[in-house]
Design a protein around this motif. Structure first.
Motif, PDB file in Angstrom:
ATOM      1  N   LEU A 183     -17.989  15.992  27.465  1.00 16.76           N
ATOM      2  CA  LEU A 183     -16.896  16.548  26.678  1.00 16.76           C
ATOM      3  C   LEU A 183     -16.790  15.733  25.397  1.00 16.76           C
ATOM      4  CD1 LEU A 183     -14.263  16.623  29.584  1.00 16.76           C
ATOM      5  CD2 LEU A 183     -16.063  18.291  29.118  1.00 16.76           C
TER       6      LEU A 183
ATOM      7  N   GLU B  68     -22.879  20.524  32.491  1.00 17.81           N
ATOM      8  CA  GLU B  68     -21.988  21.274  31.606  1.00 17.81           C
ATOM      9  C   GLU B  68     -21.807  20.479  30.315  1.00 17.81           C
ATOM     10  OE1 GLU B  68     -19.604  24.000  32.028  1.00 17.81           O
ATOM     11  OE2 GLU B  68     -20.140  24.615  34.058  1.00 17.81           O
TER      12      GLU B  68
ATOM     13  N   ARG C 105     -19.389  20.525  26.777  1.00 17.06           N
ATOM     14  CA  ARG C 105     -18.272  21.074  26.014  1.00 17.06           C
ATOM     15  C   ARG C 105     -18.127  20.245  24.733  1.00 17.06           C
ATOM     16  NH1 ARG C 105     -14.927  24.668  29.294  1.00 17.06           N
ATOM     17  NH2 ARG C 105     -16.316  25.232  31.000  1.00 17.06           N
TER      18      ARG C 105
ATOM     19  N   ARG D 214     -14.354  30.177  20.182  1.00 12.64           N
ATOM     20  CA  ARG D 214     -15.249  29.680  21.227  1.00 12.64           C
ATOM     21  C   ARG D 214     -16.524  30.510  21.315  1.00 12.64           C
ATOM     22  NH1 ARG D 214     -13.451  27.744  27.183  1.00 12.64           N
ATOM     23  NH2 ARG D 214     -12.932  25.952  25.830  1.00 12.64           N
TER      24      ARG D 214
ATOM     25  N   SER E 249     -19.927  30.499  23.966  1.00 13.92           N
ATOM     26  CA  SER E 249     -20.414  29.928  25.218  1.00 13.92           C
ATOM     27  C   SER E 249     -21.809  30.449  25.528  1.00 13.92           C
ATOM     28  CB  SER E 249     -19.461  30.245  26.372  1.00 13.92           C
ATOM     29  OG  SER E 249     -19.435  31.637  26.636  1.00 13.92           O
TER      30      SER E 249
ATOM     31  N   VAL F 152     -20.506  25.107  25.966  1.00 13.71           N
ATOM     32  CA  VAL F 152     -19.362  25.692  25.269  1.00 13.71           C
ATOM     33  C   VAL F 152     -19.154  24.934  23.962  1.00 13.71           C
ATOM     34  CG1 VAL F 152     -16.846  25.932  25.285  1.00 13.71           C
ATOM     35  CG2 VAL F 152     -18.162  26.549  27.315  1.00 13.71           C
TER      36      VAL F 152
ATOM     37  N   ASP G  74     -16.300  24.848  20.860  1.00 17.53           N
ATOM     38  CA  ASP G  74     -15.034  25.267  20.254  1.00 17.53           C
ATOM     39  C   ASP G  74     -14.969  24.706  18.838  1.00 17.53           C
ATOM     40  OD1 ASP G  74     -13.839  26.719  22.373  1.00 17.53           O
ATOM     41  OD2 ASP G  74     -13.243  24.850  23.358  1.00 17.53           O
TER      42      ASP G  74
ATOM     43  N   TRP H 276      -7.044  19.656  24.942  1.00 18.16           N
ATOM     44  CA  TRP H 276      -8.430  20.132  25.020  1.00 18.16           C
ATOM     45  C   TRP H 276      -9.213  19.434  26.123  1.00 18.16           C
ATOM     46  CZ3 TRP H 276     -13.518  18.561  24.578  1.00 18.16           C
ATOM     47  CH2 TRP H 276     -14.461  19.585  24.430  1.00 18.16           C
TER      48      TRP H 276
ATOM     49  N   GLN I 168     -10.786  21.217  29.616  1.00 12.08           N
ATOM     50  CA  GLN I 168     -12.222  21.324  29.887  1.00 12.08           C
ATOM     51  C   GLN I 168     -12.546  20.800  31.284  1.00 12.08           C
ATOM     52  OE1 GLN I 168     -13.434  23.182  27.419  1.00 12.08           O
ATOM     53  NE2 GLN I 168     -11.404  22.695  26.591  1.00 12.08           N
TER      54      GLN I 168
END
Length: 263
Positions: free
Chosen positions: A150, A168, A170, A222, A224, A233, A235, A247, A251
Protein backbone atom coordinates in the motif's frame (compact mmCIF):
# COMPACT_ATOMS: atom_id res chain seq x y z
CA UNK A 1 11.30 -19.61 -1.58
CA UNK A 2 9.81 -16.90 0.58
CA UNK A 3 12.71 -14.95 2.05
CA UNK A 4 10.32 -12.55 3.74
CA UNK A 5 9.33 -14.98 6.46
CA UNK A 6 12.76 -16.47 7.10
CA UNK A 7 14.41 -16.05 10.49
CA UNK A 8 17.83 -16.63 8.98
CA UNK A 9 18.08 -12.99 7.95
CA UNK A 10 17.30 -12.04 11.53
CA UNK A 11 19.98 -14.35 12.90
CA UNK A 12 22.61 -13.44 10.33
CA UNK A 13 22.33 -9.77 11.32
CA UNK A 14 23.40 -10.68 14.84
CA UNK A 15 20.25 -9.04 16.21
CA UNK A 16 18.69 -10.13 19.46
CA UNK A 17 15.14 -9.87 20.69
CA UNK A 18 14.63 -7.56 23.61
CA UNK A 19 12.52 -9.02 26.42
CA UNK A 20 11.71 -5.59 27.85
CA UNK A 21 8.16 -4.32 27.82
CA UNK A 22 7.41 -2.02 24.91
CA UNK A 23 4.58 -0.95 22.73
CA UNK A 24 2.83 2.13 21.44
CA UNK A 25 5.00 5.17 22.06
CA UNK A 26 7.58 3.03 23.92
CA UNK A 27 10.01 1.71 21.29
CA UNK A 28 11.06 -1.93 21.05
CA UNK A 29 14.79 -2.54 20.62
CA UNK A 30 16.22 -4.80 17.94
CA UNK A 31 19.99 -4.71 18.12
CA UNK A 32 21.00 -1.06 17.75
CA UNK A 33 17.73 -0.16 15.97
CA UNK A 34 14.17 0.20 17.21
CA UNK A 35 10.55 0.05 16.10
CA UNK A 36 7.10 0.76 17.49
CA UNK A 37 4.20 -1.68 17.68
CA UNK A 38 0.52 -1.34 18.51
CA UNK A 39 -1.96 -4.18 19.08
CA UNK A 40 -5.61 -3.75 18.02
CA UNK A 41 -7.85 -1.95 20.49
CA UNK A 42 -10.18 -4.91 21.09
CA UNK A 43 -7.81 -7.82 20.48
CA UNK A 44 -8.63 -10.93 22.54
CA UNK A 45 -4.98 -11.63 23.32
CA UNK A 46 -4.94 -14.95 21.43
CA UNK A 47 -6.11 -14.66 17.81
CA UNK A 48 -3.22 -14.43 15.30
CA UNK A 49 -3.09 -10.93 13.87
CA UNK A 50 -2.63 -9.57 10.37
CA UNK A 51 0.33 -7.19 10.27
CA UNK A 52 0.68 -3.74 8.75
CA UNK A 53 4.33 -2.71 8.52
CA UNK A 54 4.42 1.04 7.86
CA UNK A 55 7.47 3.09 6.84
CA UNK A 56 7.19 6.70 8.00
CA UNK A 57 7.93 9.72 5.83
CA UNK A 58 11.24 11.58 5.74
CA UNK A 59 12.26 13.21 9.00
CA UNK A 60 9.69 11.31 11.06
CA UNK A 61 9.82 8.33 13.41
CA UNK A 62 7.57 5.37 14.14
CA UNK A 63 5.98 6.81 17.27
CA UNK A 64 4.02 9.22 15.07
CA UNK A 65 2.41 6.26 13.27
CA UNK A 66 1.05 4.73 16.48
CA UNK A 67 -1.53 7.50 16.85
CA UNK A 68 -1.73 8.78 13.27
CA UNK A 69 -5.35 9.62 12.46
CA UNK A 70 -4.97 8.59 8.84
CA UNK A 71 -3.28 5.24 9.57
CA UNK A 72 -4.01 3.84 13.04
CA UNK A 73 -7.81 3.97 12.73
CA UNK A 74 -10.76 1.81 11.67
CA UNK A 75 -9.62 -1.57 10.27
CA UNK A 76 -6.03 -1.03 11.36
CA UNK A 77 -6.90 0.03 14.92
CA UNK A 78 -9.46 -2.75 15.31
CA UNK A 79 -7.93 -5.81 13.67
CA UNK A 80 -4.29 -5.34 12.64
CA UNK A 81 -0.94 -5.36 14.44
CA UNK A 82 0.69 -2.08 13.42
CA UNK A 83 4.50 -2.09 13.22
CA UNK A 84 6.45 1.11 12.49
CA UNK A 85 10.25 0.86 12.20
CA UNK A 86 12.38 3.89 13.00
CA UNK A 87 14.52 5.06 10.10
CA UNK A 88 18.11 6.10 10.74
CA UNK A 89 18.19 9.91 10.93
CA UNK A 90 14.57 9.85 9.83
CA UNK A 91 15.32 8.36 6.41
CA UNK A 92 15.46 5.07 4.49
CA UNK A 93 17.89 3.41 2.11
CA UNK A 94 15.82 2.25 -0.89
CA UNK A 95 18.03 3.05 -3.88
CA UNK A 96 19.49 -0.44 -4.36
CA UNK A 97 18.27 -4.04 -3.90
CA UNK A 98 18.83 -5.89 -0.64
CA UNK A 99 18.56 -2.78 1.45
CA UNK A 100 19.83 -3.00 5.03
CA UNK A 101 16.56 -1.34 6.01
CA UNK A 102 14.70 -4.32 4.51
CA UNK A 103 16.77 -6.62 6.71
CA UNK A 104 15.99 -4.45 9.73
CA UNK A 105 12.26 -4.40 8.95
CA UNK A 106 12.20 -8.21 8.66
CA UNK A 107 13.95 -8.38 12.02
CA UNK A 108 11.35 -6.04 13.52
CA UNK A 109 8.56 -8.32 12.30
CA UNK A 110 10.31 -11.36 13.79
CA UNK A 111 10.77 -9.52 17.07
CA UNK A 112 7.10 -8.50 17.11
CA UNK A 113 6.15 -12.12 16.38
CA UNK A 114 7.90 -13.12 19.61
CA UNK A 115 5.59 -10.73 21.45
CA UNK A 116 2.32 -11.26 19.56
CA UNK A 117 0.86 -14.15 17.54
CA UNK A 118 0.85 -13.01 13.93
CA UNK A 119 -0.68 -14.38 10.74
CA UNK A 120 2.28 -14.61 8.37
CA UNK A 121 -0.04 -15.09 5.40
CA UNK A 122 -1.49 -11.61 5.99
CA UNK A 123 1.43 -9.24 6.18
CA UNK A 124 1.00 -5.86 4.50
CA UNK A 125 3.60 -3.18 3.94
CA UNK A 126 2.72 0.49 3.54
CA UNK A 127 4.52 3.80 3.48
CA UNK A 128 4.12 7.48 2.77
CA UNK A 129 6.42 9.63 0.62
CA UNK A 130 10.03 8.55 1.29
CA UNK A 131 8.45 5.70 3.24
CA UNK A 132 6.39 4.67 0.19
CA UNK A 133 9.65 4.37 -1.75
CA UNK A 134 10.96 2.17 1.05
CA UNK A 135 7.78 0.09 1.03
CA UNK A 136 8.36 -0.58 -2.68
CA UNK A 137 11.96 -1.58 -1.95
CA UNK A 138 10.85 -3.85 0.88
CA UNK A 139 8.28 -5.52 -1.39
CA UNK A 140 11.01 -6.16 -3.96
CA UNK A 141 13.45 -7.49 -1.35
CA UNK A 142 10.89 -9.60 0.52
CA UNK A 143 10.36 -12.34 -2.04
CA UNK A 144 6.92 -13.67 -2.91
CA UNK A 145 4.15 -14.04 -0.37
CA UNK A 146 3.62 -10.49 0.87
CA UNK A 147 -0.15 -10.03 1.21
CA UNK A 148 -0.19 -6.44 0.02
CA UNK A 149 1.76 -3.29 -0.82
CA UNK A 150 0.00 0.00 0.00
CA UNK A 151 2.00 2.97 -1.29
CA UNK A 152 1.06 6.62 -0.75
CA UNK A 153 2.67 9.43 -2.77
CA UNK A 154 5.86 7.59 -3.59
CA UNK A 155 7.20 4.90 -5.91
CA UNK A 156 10.41 3.63 -7.51
CA UNK A 157 11.54 3.52 -11.17
CA UNK A 158 9.18 1.25 -13.11
CA UNK A 159 12.06 -0.24 -15.12
CA UNK A 160 14.08 -1.46 -12.13
CA UNK A 161 14.81 -5.11 -11.33
CA UNK A 162 12.53 -6.44 -8.60
CA UNK A 163 12.62 -10.00 -7.26
CA UNK A 164 9.59 -9.96 -4.98
CA UNK A 165 5.95 -9.80 -6.01
CA UNK A 166 3.15 -8.90 -3.56
CA UNK A 167 -0.20 -10.62 -3.99
CA UNK A 168 -2.00 -7.26 -3.99
CA UNK A 169 -0.76 -3.79 -4.90
CA UNK A 170 -2.55 -0.56 -4.00
CA UNK A 171 -1.09 2.82 -5.00
CA UNK A 172 -2.46 6.32 -4.47
CA UNK A 173 -1.00 9.50 -5.98
CA UNK A 174 -1.99 13.15 -6.41
CA UNK A 175 -1.60 14.90 -9.75
CA UNK A 176 -0.59 18.10 -7.95
CA UNK A 177 2.16 16.49 -5.86
CA UNK A 178 4.96 19.09 -5.63
CA UNK A 179 7.27 16.96 -3.43
CA UNK A 180 7.48 13.69 -5.37
CA UNK A 181 5.83 14.67 -8.67
CA UNK A 182 3.32 12.33 -10.25
CA UNK A 183 5.22 9.77 -12.39
CA UNK A 184 3.56 10.04 -15.78
CA UNK A 185 4.44 7.40 -18.37
CA UNK A 186 6.60 7.99 -21.47
CA UNK A 187 3.53 9.11 -23.41
CA UNK A 188 1.83 10.81 -20.50
CA UNK A 189 0.06 7.68 -19.23
CA UNK A 190 -1.56 8.20 -15.85
CA UNK A 191 -1.46 4.48 -15.03
CA UNK A 192 2.33 4.41 -15.11
CA UNK A 193 2.87 4.49 -11.28
CA UNK A 194 2.03 0.75 -11.18
CA UNK A 195 3.52 -0.33 -14.53
CA UNK A 196 6.15 -2.57 -12.90
CA UNK A 197 3.60 -4.54 -10.87
CA UNK A 198 1.22 -4.85 -13.81
CA UNK A 199 3.97 -6.52 -15.81
CA UNK A 200 5.16 -8.79 -12.99
CA UNK A 201 1.65 -9.90 -12.04
CA UNK A 202 0.59 -10.56 -15.63
CA UNK A 203 -2.07 -7.90 -15.93
CA UNK A 204 -4.08 -7.15 -19.05
CA UNK A 205 -6.27 -4.13 -19.68
CA UNK A 206 -7.35 -2.20 -16.63
CA UNK A 207 -10.91 -1.41 -15.62
CA UNK A 208 -11.82 2.20 -14.95
CA UNK A 209 -14.04 1.99 -11.90
CA UNK A 210 -14.90 5.67 -11.87
CA UNK A 211 -14.94 8.20 -9.04
CA UNK A 212 -15.21 7.34 -5.36
CA UNK A 213 -14.62 9.20 -2.10
CA UNK A 214 -13.78 8.25 1.46
CA UNK A 215 -14.46 11.84 2.54
CA UNK A 216 -16.58 14.36 0.66
CA UNK A 217 -13.72 16.79 0.03
CA UNK A 218 -11.49 14.43 -2.00
CA UNK A 219 -12.53 12.35 -5.01
CA UNK A 220 -10.43 9.51 -6.38
CA UNK A 221 -10.47 7.96 -9.83
CA UNK A 222 -9.76 4.25 -9.57
CA UNK A 223 -8.33 1.86 -12.15
CA UNK A 224 -8.00 -1.81 -11.24
CA UNK A 225 -6.43 -4.85 -12.85
CA UNK A 226 -7.37 -8.48 -12.17
CA UNK A 227 -4.13 -10.19 -13.14
CA UNK A 228 -2.91 -13.71 -13.72
CA UNK A 229 -0.97 -13.67 -10.44
CA UNK A 230 -2.65 -11.04 -8.31
CA UNK A 231 -4.51 -7.76 -8.24
CA UNK A 232 -3.46 -4.12 -8.79
CA UNK A 233 -5.32 -0.92 -7.91
CA UNK A 234 -4.35 2.68 -8.68
CA UNK A 235 -6.20 5.61 -7.12
CA UNK A 236 -5.42 9.11 -8.41
CA UNK A 237 -6.71 12.43 -7.15
CA UNK A 238 -6.27 16.14 -7.95
CA UNK A 239 -4.50 16.98 -4.69
CA UNK A 240 -0.90 17.13 -3.54
CA UNK A 241 1.52 15.31 -1.25
CA UNK A 242 -0.41 13.84 1.69
CA UNK A 243 -1.94 10.67 3.11
CA UNK A 244 -5.64 10.75 2.16
CA UNK A 245 -8.07 10.29 5.03
CA UNK A 246 -9.11 6.63 5.54
CA UNK A 247 -7.23 5.38 2.45
CA UNK A 248 -4.80 2.99 4.17
CA UNK A 249 -7.37 1.35 6.51
CA UNK A 250 -9.80 0.96 3.61
CA UNK A 251 -7.22 -0.83 1.46
CA UNK A 252 -6.41 -3.25 4.28
CA UNK A 253 -10.12 -3.93 4.77
CA UNK A 254 -10.74 -4.46 1.06
CA UNK A 255 -7.82 -6.85 0.65
CA UNK A 256 -8.85 -8.87 3.70
CA UNK A 257 -12.37 -9.08 2.30
CA UNK A 258 -11.04 -10.18 -1.10
CA UNK A 259 -8.75 -12.83 0.34
CA UNK A 260 -11.07 -14.05 3.07
CA UNK A 261 -10.96 -13.70 6.83
CA UNK A 262 -10.36 -16.19 9.58
CA UNK A 263 -12.72 -14.45 11.99
Amino acid sequence: MIRFFCLLGFISLGLTTSASACGGLEACSVGDRSYHVRAPDNWDGETPLPVLLHFHGWGRQGDLIMTHRRIAINEVAENVLLIAPNGLRGSWFFWQPNSPDSDFARAAIDDAAARFPIDRDKIFVSGYSWGANMAWRFACDAGDGLAGLLAVAGTLPQTMDCDGTPNEVRQVYGFDDQVLPFPYGPNGETTYPVALWREKLGCGEGTAEGPWAARSFLTFERTSWDCANGHVVLDVHPGGHFIPHDWIPLQVEQILERTGRDD
